[in-house]
Design a protein around this motif. Structure first.
Motif, PDB file in Angstrom:
ATOM      1  N   PRO A 183       0.789  -1.238   0.000  1.00 43.15           N
ATOM      2  CA  PRO A 183       0.000   0.000   0.000  1.00 43.15           C
ATOM      3  C   PRO A 183       0.821   1.287   0.000  1.00 43.15           C
ATOM      4  N   GLN A 201       2.615   1.642  -3.301  1.00 39.65           N
ATOM      5  CA  GLN A 201       1.574   1.782  -4.320  1.00 39.65           C
ATOM      6  C   GLN A 201       1.107   3.240  -4.404  1.00 39.65           C
ATOM      7  N   HIS A 202       0.892   3.884  -3.259  1.00 39.42           N
ATOM      8  CA  HIS A 202       0.444   5.279  -3.276  1.00 39.42           C
ATOM      9  C   HIS A 202       1.558   6.220  -3.725  1.00 39.42           C
ATOM     10  N   PHE A 224       1.574   5.903  -7.341  1.00 41.83           N
ATOM     11  CA  PHE A 224       0.381   6.580  -7.831  1.00 41.83           C
ATOM     12  C   PHE A 224       0.602   8.094  -7.888  1.00 41.83           C
ATOM     13  N   ILE A 225       1.225   8.656  -6.856  1.00 38.40           N
ATOM     14  CA  ILE A 225       1.505  10.102  -6.829  1.00 38.40           C
ATOM     15  C   ILE A 225       2.451  10.479  -7.963  1.00 38.40           C
ATOM     16  N   ASN A 242      -6.377  13.890  -6.727  1.00 36.93           N
ATOM     17  CA  ASN A 242      -5.918  12.521  -6.497  1.00 36.93           C
ATOM     18  C   ASN A 242      -4.619  12.487  -5.691  1.00 36.93           C
ATOM     19  N   GLU A 281      -5.479  13.259  -2.105  1.00 32.74           N
ATOM     20  CA  GLU A 281      -6.149  12.102  -1.514  1.00 32.74           C
ATOM     21  C   GLU A 281      -5.141  11.016  -1.151  1.00 32.74           C
ATOM     22  N   SER A 282      -4.165  10.770  -2.007  1.00 29.93           N
ATOM     23  CA  SER A 282      -3.136   9.773  -1.697  1.00 29.93           C
ATOM     24  C   SER A 282      -2.271  10.213  -0.525  1.00 29.93           C
ATOM     25  N   ILE A 330      -4.180   9.536   2.573  1.00 25.36           N
ATOM     26  CA  ILE A 330      -4.174   8.100   2.886  1.00 25.36           C
ATOM     27  C   ILE A 330      -2.826   7.698   3.476  1.00 25.36           C
ATOM     28  N   LEU A 331      -1.740   8.187   2.888  1.00 29.04           N
ATOM     29  CA  LEU A 331      -0.404   7.858   3.400  1.00 29.04           C
ATOM     30  C   LEU A 331      -0.180   8.404   4.809  1.00 29.04           C
ATOM     31  N   VAL A 382      -8.575   4.056   3.022  1.00 27.55           N
ATOM     32  CA  VAL A 382      -8.730   3.694   1.612  1.00 27.55           C
ATOM     33  C   VAL A 382     -10.190   3.405   1.328  1.00 27.55           C
TER      34      VAL A 382
END
Length: 167
Positions: free
Chosen positions: A84, A87-88, A91-92, A151, A154-155, A158-159, A165
């Motif tokens: 996770p 992954q984020h 994603f960033i 986005n 948002e990531s 979450i981090l 999530v």
């Protein structure tokens, strides 16, 4: 963050409305084109051109909406194997590249092409400038830049553990 969520919802609703409106307009324009061509024996060049413009605008605005809903194609095999946190982070990084592309090609390039085409008129509709038709490109670029920023934020939330999530 709640202000940005409100803006995202408004942008989502605006893009949905525009896509629905343009699809409805295409149905009317193409129906009129069929009637004028086969029933009246006098095809309408204006309705054909407007239907083409509506189709292009629907595709571009729909692509921005799809990107905002994270419905775009993605190869998720590698990120799923990373865990996770990585992954984020990945994603960033991908969002930053997408945002750069949207800023440079869609917004900046779209603005240039629209401004350069403002002196050209449409052959079927002399009152419509080609630049006005192309103006959707920078608009879509701005939408994608906003969605990328959303986005990324948002990531980051979450981090940092401030958001779970899927919430």
């Amino acid at each position: 963050m709640s202000f940005i969520i409100t803006i995202k919802k408004l942008l989502d609703n605006f893009l949905k409305f525009m896509c629905i409106f343009l699809c409805g307009a295409m149905v009317v324009l193409v129906s009129w084109q069929v009637i004028s061509r086969f029933v009246l024996q006098d095809p309408s060049a204006i309705s054909e051109e407007l239907a083409n413009i509506c189709f292009v605008w629907t595709a571009l605005l729909g692509a921005a909406l799809l990107y905002g809903e994270r419905g775009h194609m993605a190869i998720s095999f590698i990120p799923e194997k990373l865990g996770p946190v990585k992954q984020h982070i990945l994603f960033i990084i991908s969002e930053i590249f997408t945002m750069a592309m949207a800023c440079w090609i869609l917004t900046y390039g779209g603005m240039n092409i629209a401004m350069n085409a403002m002196s050209q008129t449409n052959a079927a509709m002399l009152w419509l400038k080609i630049g006005q038709i192309y103006s959707v490109v920078p608009l879509v670029g701005v939408c994608i830049v906003f969605y990328s920023i959303y986005n990324i934020l948002e990531s980051i939330m979450i981090l940092s553990g401030k958001k779970k999530v899927g919430v």
